[in-house]
Design a protein around this motif. Sequence first.
Motif, PDB file in Angstrom:
ATOM      1  N   ASN A  82       0.719  -1.240  -0.091  1.00 49.26           N
ATOM      2  CA  ASN A  82      -0.085  -0.081  -0.101  1.00 49.26           C
ATOM      3  C   ASN A  82       0.799   1.288  -0.043  1.00 49.26           C
ATOM      4  O   ASN A  82       0.720   2.183  -0.588  1.00 49.26           O
ATOM      5  CB  ASN A  82      -0.876   0.172   1.022  1.00 49.26           C
ATOM      6  N   PHE A  83       1.838   1.253   0.789  1.00 49.26           N
ATOM      7  CA  PHE A  83       2.740   2.344   1.053  1.00 49.26           C
ATOM      8  C   PHE A  83       3.293   2.733  -0.305  1.00 49.26           C
ATOM      9  O   PHE A  83       3.400   3.861  -0.771  1.00 49.26           O
ATOM     10  CB  PHE A  83       3.886   1.831   2.072  1.00 49.26           C
ATOM     11  N   GLU A  84       3.734   1.720  -1.197  1.00 52.54           N
ATOM     12  CA  GLU A  84       4.498   1.757  -2.616  1.00 52.54           C
ATOM     13  C   GLU A  84       3.455   2.423  -3.505  1.00 52.54           C
ATOM     14  O   GLU A  84       3.707   3.230  -4.379  1.00 52.54           O
ATOM     15  CB  GLU A  84       5.200   0.699  -3.044  1.00 52.54           C
ATOM     16  N   SER A  85       1.986   2.013  -3.525  1.00 52.87           N
ATOM     17  CA  SER A  85       1.105   2.327  -4.328  1.00 52.87           C
ATOM     18  C   SER A  85       0.863   3.940  -4.387  1.00 52.87           C
ATOM     19  O   SER A  85       0.536   4.488  -5.143  1.00 52.87           O
ATOM     20  CB  SER A  85      -0.286   1.536  -4.301  1.00 52.87           C
ATOM     21  N   PHE A  86       0.971   4.485  -2.947  1.00 51.60           N
ATOM     22  CA  PHE A  86       0.692   5.818  -2.785  1.00 51.60           C
ATOM     23  C   PHE A  86       1.779   6.443  -3.705  1.00 51.60           C
ATOM     24  O   PHE A  86       1.294   7.705  -4.360  1.00 51.60           O
ATOM     25  CB  PHE A  86       0.802   6.264  -1.476  1.00 51.60           C
ATOM     26  N   TYR A  87       2.716   6.156  -3.363  1.00 49.26           N
ATOM     27  CA  TYR A  87       3.869   6.848  -4.157  1.00 49.26           C
ATOM     28  C   TYR A  87       3.835   6.676  -5.590  1.00 49.26           C
ATOM     29  O   TYR A  87       3.945   7.664  -6.402  1.00 49.26           O
ATOM     30  CB  TYR A  87       5.281   6.413  -3.718  1.00 49.26           C
ATOM     31  N   GLN A  88       3.773   5.493  -6.036  1.00 55.39           N
ATOM     32  CA  GLN A  88       3.562   5.250  -7.459  1.00 55.39           C
ATOM     33  C   GLN A  88       2.308   5.713  -8.210  1.00 55.39           C
ATOM     34  O   GLN A  88       2.661   6.572  -9.232  1.00 55.39           O
ATOM     35  CB  GLN A  88       3.400   3.557  -7.737  1.00 55.39           C
ATOM     36  N   ASN A  89       1.248   5.820  -7.510  1.00 58.55           N
ATOM     37  CA  ASN A  89       0.351   6.680  -7.997  1.00 58.55           C
ATOM     38  C   ASN A  89       0.101   8.198  -8.236  1.00 58.55           C
ATOM     39  O   ASN A  89       0.185   8.872  -9.301  1.00 58.55           O
ATOM     40  CB  ASN A  89      -1.158   6.295  -7.203  1.00 58.55           C
ATOM     41  N   THR A  90       0.997   8.604  -7.006  1.00 59.26           N
ATOM     42  CA  THR A  90       1.299  10.118  -7.041  1.00 59.26           C
ATOM     43  C   THR A  90       2.347  10.251  -8.346  1.00 59.26           C
ATOM     44  O   THR A  90       2.156  11.394  -9.158  1.00 59.26           O
ATOM     45  CB  THR A  90       1.825  10.529  -5.799  1.00 59.26           C
ATOM     46  N   ASN A  91       3.328   9.639  -8.446  1.00 54.50           N
ATOM     47  CA  ASN A  91       4.381   9.738  -9.462  1.00 54.50           C
ATOM     48  C   ASN A  91       3.936   9.408 -10.690  1.00 54.50           C
ATOM     49  O   ASN A  91       4.359  10.474 -11.658  1.00 54.50           O
ATOM     50  CB  ASN A  91       5.432   8.775  -9.374  1.00 54.50           C
ATOM     51  N   ASP A  92       2.849   8.778 -11.068  1.00 53.89           N
ATOM     52  CA  ASP A  92       2.237   8.587 -12.396  1.00 53.89           C
ATOM     53  C   ASP A  92       1.349   9.907 -12.569  1.00 53.89           C
ATOM     54  O   ASP A  92       1.422  10.408 -13.761  1.00 53.89           O
ATOM     55  CB  ASP A  92       1.194   7.607 -12.299  1.00 53.89           C
ATOM     56  N   ALA A  93       0.895  10.577 -11.518  1.00 57.90           N
ATOM     57  CA  ALA A  93      -0.080  11.766 -11.851  1.00 57.90           C
ATOM     58  C   ALA A  93       0.913  12.742 -12.158  1.00 57.90           C
ATOM     59  O   ALA A  93       0.693  13.741 -12.949  1.00 57.90           O
ATOM     60  CB  ALA A  93      -0.895  12.043 -10.636  1.00 57.90           C
ATOM     61  N   LEU A  94       2.162  13.002 -11.343  1.00 53.49           N
ATOM     62  CA  LEU A  94       3.000  14.008 -11.735  1.00 53.49           C
ATOM     63  C   LEU A  94       3.947  13.660 -13.033  1.00 53.49           C
ATOM     64  O   LEU A  94       4.586  14.830 -13.320  1.00 53.49           O
ATOM     65  CB  LEU A  94       4.104  14.122 -10.479  1.00 53.49           C
ATOM     66  N   SER A  95       3.659  12.716 -13.466  1.00 55.33           N
ATOM     67  CA  SER A  95       4.903  12.322 -14.726  1.00 55.33           C
ATOM     68  C   SER A  95       6.148  12.504 -14.107  1.00 55.33           C
ATOM     69  O   SER A  95       6.873  13.070 -14.756  1.00 55.33           O
ATOM     70  CB  SER A  95       4.560  13.084 -15.825  1.00 55.33           C
ATOM     71  N   TRP A 121      14.125   6.743  16.859  1.00 55.26           N
ATOM     72  CA  TRP A 121      13.250   7.655  16.121  1.00 55.26           C
ATOM     73  C   TRP A 121      12.909   6.833  15.055  1.00 55.26           C
ATOM     74  O   TRP A 121      13.564   6.308  14.167  1.00 55.26           O
ATOM     75  CB  TRP A 121      13.947   8.827  15.899  1.00 55.26           C
ATOM     76  N   ARG A 122      11.882   7.166  14.454  1.00 54.21           N
ATOM     77  CA  ARG A 122      11.078   6.580  13.455  1.00 54.21           C
ATOM     78  C   ARG A 122      10.302   7.694  12.687  1.00 54.21           C
ATOM     79  O   ARG A 122       9.735   8.356  13.218  1.00 54.21           O
ATOM     80  CB  ARG A 122      10.285   5.242  13.623  1.00 54.21           C
ATOM     81  N   ILE A 123       9.745   7.401  11.485  1.00 54.77           N
ATOM     82  CA  ILE A 123       9.219   8.250  10.633  1.00 54.77           C
ATOM     83  C   ILE A 123       7.653   8.201  10.965  1.00 54.77           C
ATOM     84  O   ILE A 123       7.250   6.967  10.793  1.00 54.77           O
ATOM     85  CB  ILE A 123       9.377   8.302   9.231  1.00 54.77           C
ATOM     86  N   ALA A 124       6.814   9.190  11.395  1.00 53.26           N
ATOM     87  CA  ALA A 124       5.398   8.776  11.642  1.00 53.26           C
ATOM     88  C   ALA A 124       4.550   9.241  10.266  1.00 53.26           C
ATOM     89  O   ALA A 124       4.048  10.234  10.060  1.00 53.26           O
ATOM     90  CB  ALA A 124       4.996   9.957  12.584  1.00 53.26           C
ATOM     91  N   TRP A 125       4.640   8.186   9.526  1.00 58.45           N
ATOM     92  CA  TRP A 125       4.178   8.309   8.124  1.00 58.45           C
ATOM     93  C   TRP A 125       2.544   8.248   7.938  1.00 58.45           C
ATOM     94  O   TRP A 125       2.009   7.484   8.445  1.00 58.45           O
ATOM     95  CB  TRP A 125       4.836   7.214   7.056  1.00 58.45           C
ATOM     96  N   THR A 126       2.059   9.257   7.186  1.00 59.70           N
ATOM     97  CA  THR A 126       0.614   9.145   6.554  1.00 59.70           C
ATOM     98  C   THR A 126       0.779   9.736   5.210  1.00 59.70           C
ATOM     99  O   THR A 126       1.943  10.139   4.836  1.00 59.70           O
ATOM    100  CB  THR A 126      -0.125   9.981   7.475  1.00 59.70           C
ATOM    101  N   PRO A 127      -0.239   9.561   4.448  1.00 57.80           N
ATOM    102  CA  PRO A 127      -0.188  10.270   2.907  1.00 57.80           C
ATOM    103  C   PRO A 127       0.204  11.515   2.963  1.00 57.80           C
ATOM    104  O   PRO A 127       0.814  12.011   1.919  1.00 57.80           O
ATOM    105  CB  PRO A 127      -1.456   9.759   2.539  1.00 57.80           C
ATOM    106  N   ASP A 128      -0.036  12.329   4.277  1.00 54.58           N
ATOM    107  CA  ASP A 128       0.348  13.584   4.253  1.00 54.58           C
ATOM    108  C   ASP A 128       1.731  14.017   4.125  1.00 54.58           C
ATOM    109  O   ASP A 128       2.142  14.713   3.509  1.00 54.58           O
ATOM    110  CB  ASP A 128      -0.076  14.287   5.466  1.00 54.58           C
ATOM    111  N   THR A 129       2.637  12.824   4.354  1.00 51.48           N
ATOM    112  CA  THR A 129       4.016  12.930   4.224  1.00 51.48           C
ATOM    113  C   THR A 129       4.376  13.246   2.649  1.00 51.48           C
ATOM    114  O   THR A 129       5.547  13.901   2.561  1.00 51.48           O
ATOM    115  CB  THR A 129       4.728  11.719   4.596  1.00 51.48           C
ATOM    116  N   ILE A 130       3.526  12.540   1.752  1.00 56.95           N
ATOM    117  CA  ILE A 130       3.933  12.854   0.206  1.00 56.95           C
ATOM    118  C   ILE A 130       3.648  14.434  -0.139  1.00 56.95           C
ATOM    119  O   ILE A 130       4.555  14.972  -0.613  1.00 56.95           O
ATOM    120  CB  ILE A 130       3.136  12.127  -0.590  1.00 56.95           C
ATOM    121  N   PHE A 131       2.314  14.633   0.102  1.00 57.52           N
ATOM    122  CA  PHE A 131       2.029  15.947   0.073  1.00 57.52           C
ATOM    123  C   PHE A 131       0.899  16.283   1.040  1.00 57.52           C
ATOM    124  O   PHE A 131       0.045  15.717   1.575  1.00 57.52           O
ATOM    125  CB  PHE A 131       1.413  16.418  -1.378  1.00 57.52           C
ATOM    126  N   ASP A 132       1.138  17.659   1.863  1.00 57.58           N
ATOM    127  CA  ASP A 132       0.312  17.905   2.870  1.00 57.58           C
ATOM    128  C   ASP A 132      -1.297  17.954   2.378  1.00 57.58           C
ATOM    129  O   ASP A 132      -1.560  18.773   1.326  1.00 57.58           O
ATOM    130  CB  ASP A 132       0.638  19.177   3.611  1.00 57.58           C
TER     131      ASP A 132
END
Length: 722
Positions: free
Chosen positions: A79-92, A146-157
């Motif tokens: 799921n984590f990868e799909s968030f980035y990949q879908n965003t990357n696709d939209a961004l070209s 310390w670890r990253i408290a990741w949510t989809p907001d991390t990609i774009f707020d």
Amino acid sequence: MRWRLWFLVMIVLAAAACGPQRPQAAQVLPTLALLPSNYRLEDAERIAREFLQQWQNGDFAAMHRLLSLAAQDAYPLTNFESFYQNTNDALSFQSVSTSDGTGIFREQDSVAIYNYNATFATRLLGSFTDANRNLMLVVDETANEWRIAWTPDTIFDGMTNGAYVRAELNVPNRANIYDSAGNVLADQNGAMVRINVIRDSIPDYPNCLATIATALNQEVTDVQARLEARPSFWVVEMGIIEPATYTRDRAQLEALCAAQFEDVPARRYPNGTLAPHILGYVGFPTEAEIPDLEAAGFNQASIVGRAGIELTWDETLRGQPGGRLVLVTSEGQVIRELTRVAVQPAQSLWLTLDSELQATVERILVETYRQARGGWAENSLGASVVVMDANTGAIRAMVSYPFFDNNAYNTFPTMGREAASRLIERYQSDPAHPEVNRPVQGVYPLGSVMKTVSAAAVADSGVYALDERYTCVGIWNRDITRYDWNDGHGTLTLPQSLTHSCNPYYYEVGYQLDQVDPWILPTYATRLGFGGSSGLTDLIEETGFIPDPDWMRTVRGETWTFSESVNMAIGQGFMGVTPLQVARWFAAIANDGDLPRPYLVESTGLLGDSITPAMITELTPTGLRPEVLAMIRQGLCDVTREGGTADFVFRNSPLQSIGVCGKTGTAQAGGPSTPSHAWFASYAPRDNPEIIVVAMVETAGQGSEIAAPIARQVLEAYFDMD
């Protein structure tokens, strides 16, 4: 911000409480603010930098390992990868780079914020920077760091709750092509229809896939793969269909797919077969072209030039896309704009062509072949006519016969794909090769028109004096016995040798030139525009070929003999030229010795706005002595008068009032049973020449009988004497 940070910290602490606990962790802490910290802030910064570095590396698995355990549970790697990949696709997306912002600080005892900037490079909309971004880190006691408290907001707020990035591209319509008078030769007034669907809104998924596949003439599996490659709530462009298909399938597409439709303008050539070799056509890019197109802001579904001026002027005609990247809610409402790029409108082209003259020349060739059915037309596969301004090189008409309908080759043919496919199949199986642009891609022996070049070489080099005379009898036998087309012409001057086209005169010219230096004739032929580029950049052209002693030795392994010069002197042997090269040389004869650079595009610009000249006249001096050119002109101008080889063609023409100067040519093209190529190259008027007309008919017979009448009709049409 604080309530969200507090909430995330509570999630992390709750997750940590579910795992194995140290004895001291059993105590209930009164507040987060009182929690003692054993974790250094510099360690948090190190984790943040490592996470961002792995993002720049594109290593999603390494990024995921740096998430808090609670975040890893909430967002598994897939799921984590799909968030980035879908965003990357939209961004070209091409790449991301990060830089320091205000640095790192503790938001609370177990919460740190790393502030930074991210710059995204995209194929479609260039680069943009999303500044002042905050990366949240938390103390994960289970991981003991310390670890990253990741949510989809991390990609774009703002990406939480199903929000996503959407590219809203604005691709300018392909610009029009006009003739010199502003008549439309190519436009975007053809109509097609784009099918859009949202997977979540499809009422009948299996039947919807089948219906779309039928409409697009594609496999169901391909349609399904394209649809499921995007999130289920996205609007997905499925493809473009013809109006007839839209009418047939619209009801089913709406009922089974809840499909939406958009009108799509398509390329159209409203005059059918007018100038198809010049205009060319459009289509999808090849796989090799896609990276450069994407770098220019287009994608693999973009329409680009594939042939003719559509190809060579593609960047001007297509413009530069613009648009914006926006963050939208799951319902499609815009949250914020990430970047915006202005559209650069496509620019139209105004050609040098006179479309009325072009159409007239096409009709002349069609009628000429029709009248010759049962005769020479049975052996002739095609013909060329070039009409060019003698002083500038502007091409007023250029016809390759037979022609084709370039509407059939467009990606979305307005005639319908089925009809277009039948036409293309017919063209490509035709032995006459109608797709070949003969005036610039056909390479032929020049026959007696080459005598103008040989005359220039022998007189300008000084091998012959200007008053040299030669007695032209019916045969010549310095190597083999060669014959004239006539029993003999008597004693001739150089101008008279052109007027009467005496072969033995030029056999001797070739011989004498070779005796002085075998390089003289090849050098002059090259200097006068043969065996190289004409300078035309608007179309892809062949250069032709002029043999020389070096080529004979290195390529054929033979020694050059005077026979090669003799053959070349009358336009035979290994040499080959294009009709456009002949037109350029005759322009130099007409305008006192300058080879013009031919061109087809006069100007560019936005309709109703300022128009920019696309070409400045370029002339290349031949360096021929004026008296040599004067003698050649004298010989050519007598060709169409009493005693000349084309006298019988022009005798009763109204063109006699202004004078036509030309040269007939009959070039052997094969064995004894193969008819010769017929040439006629000319200019008019006799004084103050204005226009060049070159007619060439393949394997048709005598130049005076076949090509000269075509040139006469073209000249009469040009001067409005028909």
